[in-house]
Design a protein around this motif. Structure first.
Motif, PDB file in Angstrom:
ATOM      1  N   ALA A  14       8.612   7.368 -16.366  1.00  0.00           N
ATOM      2  CA  ALA A  14       8.154   6.100 -16.936  1.00  0.00           C
ATOM      3  C   ALA A  14       8.415   4.937 -15.985  1.00  0.00           C
ATOM      4  O   ALA A  14       7.558   4.045 -15.822  1.00  0.00           O
ATOM      5  N   GLU A  15       9.563   4.933 -15.324  1.00  0.00           N
ATOM      6  CA  GLU A  15       9.882   3.852 -14.382  1.00  0.00           C
ATOM      7  C   GLU A  15       8.967   3.882 -13.161  1.00  0.00           C
ATOM      8  O   GLU A  15       8.522   2.833 -12.684  1.00  0.00           O
ATOM      9  N   GLU A  16       8.661   5.076 -12.671  1.00  0.00           N
ATOM     10  CA  GLU A  16       7.767   5.182 -11.517  1.00  0.00           C
ATOM     11  C   GLU A  16       6.354   4.728 -11.884  1.00  0.00           C
ATOM     12  O   GLU A  16       5.707   4.009 -11.116  1.00  0.00           O
ATOM     13  N   LEU A  17       5.891   5.144 -13.034  1.00  0.00           N
ATOM     14  CA  LEU A  17       4.556   4.733 -13.469  1.00  0.00           C
ATOM     15  C   LEU A  17       4.489   3.222 -13.703  1.00  0.00           C
ATOM     16  O   LEU A  17       3.481   2.582 -13.381  1.00  0.00           O
ATOM     17  N   ALA A  18       5.559   2.647 -14.233  1.00  0.00           N
ATOM     18  CA  ALA A  18       5.591   1.197 -14.465  1.00  0.00           C
ATOM     19  C   ALA A  18       5.552   0.436 -13.136  1.00  0.00           C
ATOM     20  O   ALA A  18       4.854  -0.582 -13.021  1.00  0.00           O
ATOM     21  N   MET A  19       6.268   0.928 -12.139  1.00  0.00           N
ATOM     22  CA  MET A  19       6.247   0.266 -10.829  1.00  0.00           C
ATOM     23  C   MET A  19       4.862   0.394 -10.193  1.00  0.00           C
ATOM     24  O   MET A  19       4.339  -0.584  -9.638  1.00  0.00           O
ATOM     25  N   PHE A  48       0.841  -1.204   0.000  1.00  0.00           N
ATOM     26  CA  PHE A  48       0.000   0.000   0.000  1.00  0.00           C
ATOM     27  C   PHE A  48       0.878   1.257   0.000  1.00  0.00           C
ATOM     28  O   PHE A  48       0.640   2.194  -0.766  1.00  0.00           O
ATOM     29  N   ALA A  49       1.879   1.268   0.882  1.00  0.00           N
ATOM     30  CA  ALA A  49       2.764   2.428   0.992  1.00  0.00           C
ATOM     31  C   ALA A  49       3.566   2.633  -0.295  1.00  0.00           C
ATOM     32  O   ALA A  49       3.728   3.762  -0.765  1.00  0.00           O
ATOM     33  N   ASN A  50       4.043   1.546  -0.868  1.00  0.00           N
ATOM     34  CA  ASN A  50       4.815   1.653  -2.105  1.00  0.00           C
ATOM     35  C   ASN A  50       3.946   2.169  -3.253  1.00  0.00           C
ATOM     36  O   ASN A  50       4.397   2.980  -4.066  1.00  0.00           O
ATOM     37  N   PHE A  51       2.713   1.706  -3.310  1.00  0.00           N
ATOM     38  CA  PHE A  51       1.782   2.170  -4.339  1.00  0.00           C
ATOM     39  C   PHE A  51       1.592   3.688  -4.236  1.00  0.00           C
ATOM     40  O   PHE A  51       1.674   4.408  -5.235  1.00  0.00           O
ATOM     41  N   ALA A  52       1.368   4.161  -3.025  1.00  0.00           N
ATOM     42  CA  ALA A  52       1.186   5.602  -2.814  1.00  0.00           C
ATOM     43  C   ALA A  52       2.462   6.370  -3.148  1.00  0.00           C
ATOM     44  O   ALA A  52       2.417   7.422  -3.804  1.00  0.00           O
ATOM     45  N   PHE A  53       3.603   5.849  -2.721  1.00  0.00           N
ATOM     46  CA  PHE A  53       4.869   6.548  -2.944  1.00  0.00           C
ATOM     47  C   PHE A  53       5.213   6.616  -4.430  1.00  0.00           C
ATOM     48  O   PHE A  53       5.722   7.634  -4.899  1.00  0.00           O
ATOM     49  N   GLU A  54       4.934   5.557  -5.177  1.00  0.00           N
ATOM     50  CA  GLU A  54       5.198   5.578  -6.625  1.00  0.00           C
ATOM     51  C   GLU A  54       4.387   6.677  -7.303  1.00  0.00           C
ATOM     52  O   GLU A  54       4.886   7.364  -8.194  1.00  0.00           O
ATOM     53  N   HIS A  55       3.153   6.857  -6.875  1.00  0.00           N
ATOM     54  CA  HIS A  55       2.326   7.926  -7.447  1.00  0.00           C
ATOM     55  C   HIS A  55       2.837   9.306  -7.035  1.00  0.00           C
ATOM     56  O   HIS A  55       2.795  10.254  -7.831  1.00  0.00           O
TER      57      HIS A  55
END
Length: 170
Positions: free
Chosen positions: A138-143, A101-108
């Motif tokens: 692009a890398e952040e959006l892909a993650m 959950f935290a990683n999903f938020a941080f990537e955004h």
């Protein structure tokens, strides 16, 4: 806006992004060390750690091209808070889910930072920086997309491991 003000905004944004990426490393590296039962997550985290190191290098190249340094103080402060955030999840019985959950938020969050930097880069005429910033975005959006696409399966695996009495945390 005067050119000097745009440059100042751009440099501060680049320094913030550099610190943000160091914070990301301080979050992901401890997570990677604690993952045993989720090899697919470990592999993706390992890949994204390498990407993040590349993102830091790109940001340093852009800063160097502007004859600017990174902000060591911001890097240290955000790395520390990232380490504390990662540590906070280790006591949770559902650590793997909380990390996702935290990683999903941080990537955004990171993606938003790069979208903003690209807008400032365009406004200031910093075309040389755009390729590196677009690669980082692009890398952040892909993650973020990978986490989105795999969150349900991760949750089901967590439930299955927990039901089997295995360590479902990591």
């Amino acid at each position: 806006m005067p050119e000097k003000e745009i440059r100042d905004v751009f440099v501060v944004g680049l320094r913030n992004a550099h610190a943000m990426e160091n914070q990301a490393l301080s979050i992901m590296k401890p997570q990677l060390k604690r993952i045993d039962n989720y090899p697919e997550v470990a592999a993706k985290l390992d890949q994204h750690i390498r990407e993040t190191e590349g993102q830091i290098n790109r940001l340093e190249e852009i800063l160097d091209g502007l004859n600017e340094d990174k902000s060591t103080l911001k890097d240290l402060a955000l790395s520390f808070t990232g380490s504390m955030a990662a540590l906070g999840h280790t006591v949770a019985g559902d650590e793997i889910l909380k990390n996702a959950f935290a990683n999903f938020a941080f990537e955004h969050y990171e993606a938003a930072a790069y979208k903003s930097l690209l807008a400032v880069s365009e406004a200031g005429g910093y075309g040389a920086a755009m390729t590196g910033l677009q690669a980082n975005l692009a890398e952040e959006l892909a993650m973020a997309e990978w986490i989105n696409d795999n969150l349900a399966a991760l949750t089901k695996k967590f439930l299955s491991l927990r039901e089997a009495g295995e360590t479902a945390k990591v």
